[in-house]
Design an enzyme around this catalytic site. Structure first.
Site, PDB file in Angstrom:
ATOM      1  N   GLN A 193      35.784  44.982  27.031  1.00  0.00           N
ATOM      2  CA  GLN A 193      36.123  43.667  27.588  1.00  0.00           C
ATOM      3  C   GLN A 193      37.537  43.622  28.168  1.00  0.00           C
ATOM      4  O   GLN A 193      37.819  42.869  29.096  1.00  0.00           O
ATOM      5  CB  GLN A 193      35.959  42.625  26.465  1.00  0.00           C
ATOM      6  CG  GLN A 193      36.102  41.186  26.881  1.00  0.00           C
ATOM      7  CD  GLN A 193      37.043  40.466  25.930  1.00  0.00           C
ATOM      8  OE1 GLN A 193      38.184  40.879  25.740  1.00  0.00           O
ATOM      9  NE2 GLN A 193      36.554  39.397  25.350  1.00  0.00           N
TER      10      GLN A 193
ATOM     11  N   HIS B  82      41.703  42.019  32.767  1.00  0.00           N
ATOM     12  CA  HIS B  82      40.320  42.386  33.092  1.00  0.00           C
ATOM     13  C   HIS B  82      40.198  43.219  34.368  1.00  0.00           C
ATOM     14  O   HIS B  82      39.387  42.937  35.243  1.00  0.00           O
ATOM     15  CB  HIS B  82      39.438  41.133  33.183  1.00  0.00           C
ATOM     16  CG  HIS B  82      39.369  40.388  31.881  1.00  0.00           C
ATOM     17  ND1 HIS B  82      38.737  40.884  30.772  1.00  0.00           N
ATOM     18  CD2 HIS B  82      39.899  39.195  31.512  1.00  0.00           C
ATOM     19  CE1 HIS B  82      38.866  40.029  29.773  1.00  0.00           C
ATOM     20  NE2 HIS B  82      39.573  39.013  30.197  1.00  0.00           N
TER      21      HIS B  82
ATOM     22  N   GLN C  25      42.299  31.900  27.715  1.00  0.00           N
ATOM     23  CA  GLN C  25      43.701  31.611  28.019  1.00  0.00           C
ATOM     24  C   GLN C  25      43.799  30.630  29.180  1.00  0.00           C
ATOM     25  O   GLN C  25      43.000  30.660  30.110  1.00  0.00           O
ATOM     26  CB  GLN C  25      44.449  32.901  28.350  1.00  0.00           C
ATOM     27  CG  GLN C  25      45.944  32.789  28.119  1.00  0.00           C
ATOM     28  CD  GLN C  25      46.612  34.142  27.946  1.00  0.00           C
ATOM     29  OE1 GLN C  25      45.985  35.085  27.489  1.00  0.00           O
ATOM     30  NE2 GLN C  25      47.872  34.229  28.295  1.00  0.00           N
TER      31      GLN C  25
ATOM     32  N   ARG D 202      46.478  42.126  20.893  1.00  0.00           N
ATOM     33  CA  ARG D 202      45.840  42.140  22.218  1.00  0.00           C
ATOM     34  C   ARG D 202      46.787  41.555  23.259  1.00  0.00           C
ATOM     35  O   ARG D 202      46.946  42.108  24.355  1.00  0.00           O
ATOM     36  CB  ARG D 202      44.534  41.344  22.158  1.00  0.00           C
ATOM     37  CG  ARG D 202      43.684  41.348  23.426  1.00  0.00           C
ATOM     38  CD  ARG D 202      42.393  40.582  23.136  1.00  0.00           C
ATOM     39  NE  ARG D 202      41.456  40.538  24.258  1.00  0.00           N
ATOM     40  CZ  ARG D 202      41.417  39.578  25.174  1.00  0.00           C
ATOM     41  NH1 ARG D 202      42.270  38.571  25.124  1.00  0.00           N
ATOM     42  NH2 ARG D 202      40.517  39.604  26.151  1.00  0.00           N
TER      43      ARG D 202
ATOM     44  N   SER E 181      36.701  35.508  27.438  1.00  0.00           N
ATOM     45  CA  SER E 181      37.785  36.457  27.225  1.00  0.00           C
ATOM     46  C   SER E 181      38.261  36.392  25.772  1.00  0.00           C
ATOM     47  O   SER E 181      37.493  36.710  24.863  1.00  0.00           O
ATOM     48  CB  SER E 181      38.912  36.211  28.237  1.00  0.00           C
ATOM     49  OG  SER E 181      39.848  37.266  28.208  1.00  0.00           O
ATOM     50  N   LEU E 182      39.510  35.949  25.505  1.00  0.00           N
ATOM     51  CA  LEU E 182      39.959  35.887  24.113  1.00  0.00           C
ATOM     52  C   LEU E 182      39.055  34.984  23.280  1.00  0.00           C
ATOM     53  O   LEU E 182      38.961  35.146  22.048  1.00  0.00           O
ATOM     54  CB  LEU E 182      41.414  35.413  24.020  1.00  0.00           C
ATOM     55  CG  LEU E 182      41.690  33.906  24.072  1.00  0.00           C
ATOM     56  CD1 LEU E 182      41.653  33.272  22.684  1.00  0.00           C
ATOM     57  CD2 LEU E 182      43.008  33.623  24.731  1.00  0.00           C
TER      58      LEU E 182
END
Length: 311
Positions: free
Chosen positions: A252, A203, A9, A119, A94-95
């Site tokens: 995660q 996170h 992101q 998500r 991440s994503l």
């Protein structure tokens, strides 16, 4: 050896994917499949905005994935390249881990889009607006960042979220604790600290409700062994077992993105070339982590054509 990597992101921008879609029916097919999976005109939002809607986590996450996968699919289908033949590993920030798994055939495109939509919604809903925050600590390594976060916590959540590279670490948690960390940062050795314009504290432990939501969603999702191993964010190690991947995707959500360690581990395994699809975010980080490796960012048709010739 070569790794194909996928951004997270922050790489979203109005206009993303539009030139690719105009030039390639393969790219258009990817965007259409994602639109149909989500039941929304996501590509129109990517192409035309408005920016405030594209920036929403639930839109930005599937949009970044769709753009990256469209780029890869054009390379594969128009360039005659197979990921399994040209990549030894995949990884994502991440994503971007979902994009990497989709690219490697572990999760199909429609399922990936729906998982990322959920998500994004779950991450947004996990913490009321204004309660959490994130900040980038510049000129600080992960040990320094941990010390700053611990000093600022005062009983609240304040922890390292992203270990991006040797000079940039992101912290996440309660807004008041993050603000204390920003105030402390310079005195504790960081060059500068900047609050990030994010809608939720990703996170960190505050994301547990989102992790629970993803646990339920991933339990029902079809996940296959990837064509090539994934270097996972939470372990900075290669994984190819579908069940383990499912578990790590849940971890995660609240866990630290160990990007610096992942790149170092890939380089130590023998990866000499990193190719980023759909963005130019990871490439500079990779060069700061492992200056001797070769990097390429693939965003435009010209980039794709150049890569097809080089592979």
């Amino acid at each position: 050896m070569r790794a194909f990597v996928f951004p997270g992101q922050g790489s979203q921008v109005v206009g993303m994917g539009s030139a690719l879609a105009a030039a390639s029916p393969v790219a258009r097919a990817v965007f259409q499949e994602v639109d149909e999976a989500l039941g929304q005109h996501l590509f129109r939002l990517m192409r035309d905005g408005p920016e405030d809607q594209l920036q929403l986590t639930e839109n930005a996450q599937p949009a970044i994935m769709a753009n990256a996968i469209a780029t890869l699919r054009v390379l594969e289908e128009e360039g005659g390249i197979r990921l399994a033949d040209k990549a030894d590993y995949v990884a994502g920030h991440s994503l971007g881990e979902y994009s990497a798994l989709c690219a490697a055939g572990s999760i199909d495109l429609a399922t990936t889009a729906r998982l990322l939509k959920l998500r994004g919604q779950a991450m947004q809903a996990a913490v009321p607006v204004g309660i959490g925050a994130m900040a980038a600590l510049l000129g600080a390594d992960v040990e320094k960042a941990r010390a700053i976060a611990e000093a600022a916590a005062e009983g609240e959540v304040c922890t390292v979220a992203n270990d991006n590279d040797p000079s940039q670490v992101v912290i996440s948690g309660h807004r008041s604790a993050i603000e204390r960390a920003v105030a402390l940062a310079k005195d504790m050795g960081a060059k500068r600290a900047v609050l990030l314009p994010v809608s939720a504290p990703f996170h960190c432990a505050l994301m547990q409700p989102a992790a629970d939501a993803m646990d339920r969603a991933l339990a029902d999702a079809r996940i296959e062994a990837p064509l090539v191993p994934l270097f996972a964010n939470v372990t900075a190690a290669a994984v190819a077992d579908a069940g383990t991947i499912r578990r790590l995707l849940v971890e995660q959500v609240t866990g630290m993105v160990r990007w610096r360690e992942s790149v170092l581990a890939m380089a130590e395994t023998g990866v000499e070339r990193f190719v980023e699809f759909g963005g130019k975010v990871l490439t500079p980080m990779i060069k700061r982590i492992a200056p001797d490796v070769e990097t390429a960012s693939v965003v435009t048709m010209d980039d794709i054509e150049a890569l097809a010739k080089a592979l």
